[in-house]
Design a protein around this motif. Structure first.
Motif, PDB file in Angstrom:
ATOM      1  N   ILE A  71       0.853  -1.184   0.000  1.00  0.00           N
ATOM      2  CA  ILE A  71       0.000   0.000   0.000  1.00  0.00           C
ATOM      3  C   ILE A  71       0.890   1.235   0.000  1.00  0.00           C
ATOM      4  CG2 ILE A  71      -1.786   1.303   1.224  1.00  0.00           C
ATOM      5  CD1 ILE A  71      -2.775  -1.329   2.399  1.00  0.00           C
ATOM      6  N   SER A  72       0.619   2.135  -0.919  1.00  0.00           N
ATOM      7  CA  SER A  72       1.409   3.363  -1.041  1.00  0.00           C
ATOM      8  C   SER A  72       0.473   4.550  -1.158  1.00  0.00           C
ATOM      9  CB  SER A  72       2.321   3.274  -2.270  1.00  0.00           C
ATOM     10  OG  SER A  72       1.548   3.081  -3.454  1.00  0.00           O
ATOM     11  N   ARG A  73       1.052   5.736  -1.219  1.00  0.00           N
ATOM     12  CA  ARG A  73       0.226   6.928  -1.314  1.00  0.00           C
ATOM     13  C   ARG A  73       0.881   7.974  -2.190  1.00  0.00           C
ATOM     14  NH1 ARG A  73       0.867  10.085   4.552  1.00  0.00           N
ATOM     15  NH2 ARG A  73       3.117  10.514   4.347  1.00  0.00           N
ATOM     16  N   ASP A  74       0.050   8.860  -2.727  1.00  0.00           N
ATOM     17  CA  ASP A  74       0.501  10.025  -3.479  1.00  0.00           C
ATOM     18  C   ASP A  74      -0.139  11.236  -2.807  1.00  0.00           C
ATOM     19  OD1 ASP A  74       0.939  12.117  -5.258  1.00  0.00           O
ATOM     20  OD2 ASP A  74       0.748  10.844  -7.018  1.00  0.00           O
ATOM     21  N   THR A  75       0.616  11.906  -1.974  1.00  0.00           N
ATOM     22  CA  THR A  75       0.043  13.013  -1.211  1.00  0.00           C
ATOM     23  C   THR A  75      -0.337  14.186  -2.106  1.00  0.00           C
ATOM     24  OG1 THR A  75       2.254  13.840  -0.719  1.00  0.00           O
ATOM     25  CG2 THR A  75       1.236  12.378   0.906  1.00  0.00           C
ATOM     26  N   SER A  76       0.333  14.337  -3.241  1.00  0.00           N
ATOM     27  CA  SER A  76       0.016  15.450  -4.145  1.00  0.00           C
ATOM     28  C   SER A  76      -1.361  15.277  -4.786  1.00  0.00           C
ATOM     29  CB  SER A  76       1.087  15.587  -5.224  1.00  0.00           C
ATOM     30  OG  SER A  76       1.067  14.477  -6.098  1.00  0.00           O
ATOM     31  N   LYS A  77      -1.790  14.013  -4.911  1.00  0.00           N
ATOM     32  CA  LYS A  77      -3.100  13.732  -5.493  1.00  0.00           C
ATOM     33  C   LYS A  77      -4.127  13.339  -4.425  1.00  0.00           C
ATOM     34  CE  LYS A  77      -1.224  12.113  -9.906  1.00  0.00           C
ATOM     35  NZ  LYS A  77      -1.128  10.973 -10.858  1.00  0.00           N
ATOM     36  N   ASN A  78      -3.690  13.250  -3.187  1.00  0.00           N
ATOM     37  CA  ASN A  78      -4.553  12.806  -2.087  1.00  0.00           C
ATOM     38  C   ASN A  78      -5.160  11.425  -2.390  1.00  0.00           C
ATOM     39  OD1 ASN A  78      -5.087  13.768   0.545  1.00  0.00           O
ATOM     40  ND2 ASN A  78      -7.231  14.121   0.014  1.00  0.00           N
ATOM     41  N   GLN A  79      -4.299  10.521  -2.805  1.00  0.00           N
ATOM     42  CA  GLN A  79      -4.705   9.164  -3.174  1.00  0.00           C
ATOM     43  C   GLN A  79      -3.829   8.138  -2.458  1.00  0.00           C
ATOM     44  OE1 GLN A  79      -4.036   9.251  -7.429  1.00  0.00           O
ATOM     45  NE2 GLN A  79      -6.181   9.778  -7.867  1.00  0.00           N
ATOM     46  N   PHE A  80      -4.380   6.962  -2.259  1.00  0.00           N
ATOM     47  CA  PHE A  80      -3.572   5.845  -1.812  1.00  0.00           C
ATOM     48  C   PHE A  80      -3.920   4.623  -2.654  1.00  0.00           C
ATOM     49  CE2 PHE A  80      -6.596   3.608   1.082  1.00  0.00           C
ATOM     50  CZ  PHE A  80      -7.569   4.584   1.238  1.00  0.00           C
ATOM     51  N   THR A  81      -2.955   3.728  -2.784  1.00  0.00           N
ATOM     52  CA  THR A  81      -3.059   2.662  -3.762  1.00  0.00           C
ATOM     53  C   THR A  81      -2.783   1.302  -3.133  1.00  0.00           C
ATOM     54  OG1 THR A  81      -2.378   4.137  -5.541  1.00  0.00           O
ATOM     55  CG2 THR A  81      -2.122   1.789  -5.929  1.00  0.00           C
ATOM     56  N   LEU A  82      -3.533   0.313  -3.589  1.00  0.00           N
ATOM     57  CA  LEU A  82      -3.325  -1.077  -3.181  1.00  0.00           C
ATOM     58  C   LEU A  82      -2.741  -1.857  -4.352  1.00  0.00           C
ATOM     59  CD1 LEU A  82      -3.864  -3.637  -1.380  1.00  0.00           C
ATOM     60  CD2 LEU A  82      -6.090  -3.780  -2.540  1.00  0.00           C
ATOM     61  N   GLN A  83      -1.701  -2.605  -4.083  1.00  0.00           N
ATOM     62  CA  GLN A  83      -1.172  -3.564  -5.042  1.00  0.00           C
ATOM     63  C   GLN A  83      -1.154  -4.935  -4.383  1.00  0.00           C
ATOM     64  OE1 GLN A  83       2.472  -1.130  -5.970  1.00  0.00           O
ATOM     65  NE2 GLN A  83       1.936  -1.698  -8.061  1.00  0.00           N
ATOM     66  N   LEU A  84      -1.786  -5.899  -5.049  1.00  0.00           N
ATOM     67  CA  LEU A  84      -1.824  -7.281  -4.554  1.00  0.00           C
ATOM     68  C   LEU A  84      -1.273  -8.168  -5.670  1.00  0.00           C
ATOM     69  CD1 LEU A  84      -2.770  -9.164  -2.231  1.00  0.00           C
ATOM     70  CD2 LEU A  84      -4.939  -9.389  -3.483  1.00  0.00           C
ATOM     71  N   SER A  85      -0.155  -8.779  -5.408  1.00  0.00           N
ATOM     72  CA  SER A  85       0.543  -9.530  -6.455  1.00  0.00           C
ATOM     73  C   SER A  85       0.126 -10.999  -6.484  1.00  0.00           C
ATOM     74  CB  SER A  85       2.056  -9.416  -6.254  1.00  0.00           C
ATOM     75  OG  SER A  85       2.426 -10.009  -5.022  1.00  0.00           O
TER      76      SER A  85
END
Length: 119
Positions: A71-85
């Motif tokens: 799980i990561s985030r992009d504070t400039s876009k106010n988004q967070f992301t899930l990656q499940l491999s």
């Protein structure tokens, strides 16, 4: 009031990586003591917490999925992301993003997005 919206592909092939983004409005993902969660619900089953990224940027994952989750985030876009491999059909589920805070607990949910793992 915080609002969350999930986005990403609805179909992923087995062994590939599932990637979803949660866009947050009405609040900042860096606000102190807020946690930004991913939760899923397989068809006919209960809710399963996947993990969260904290306001500090630190991430924590449920042990059963930890080796495949990021799980990561992009504070400039106010988004967070899930990656499940390395997904399998057992990863088919409705995926939700949600916000929690130390003060108030669960505060907001996205509407959820169905991800199907199939060839």
């Amino acid at each position: 009031q915080v609002q969350l919206q999930e986005s990403g592909p609805g179909l992923v092939k087995p062994s590939q990586t599932l990637s979803l983004t949660c866009t947050v409005s009405g609040g900042s993902i860096t606000t102190n003591y807020y946690y930004w969660n991913w939760i899923r619900q397989p068809p006919g089953k209960g809710l399963e917490w996947i993990g969260y990224i904290a306001y500090t940027g630190s991430a924590y994952y449920t042990p059963s999925l930890k080796s495949r989750t990021f799980i990561s985030r992009d504070t400039s876009k106010n988004q967070f992301t899930l990656q499940l491999s390395s997904v399998t059909p057992e990863d088919t589920a409705v995926y939700y993003c949600a916000s929690t805070s130390l003060a108030y607990g669960m505060e907001g949910w996205g509407k959820g997005t169905l991800v199907t793992v199939s060839s």
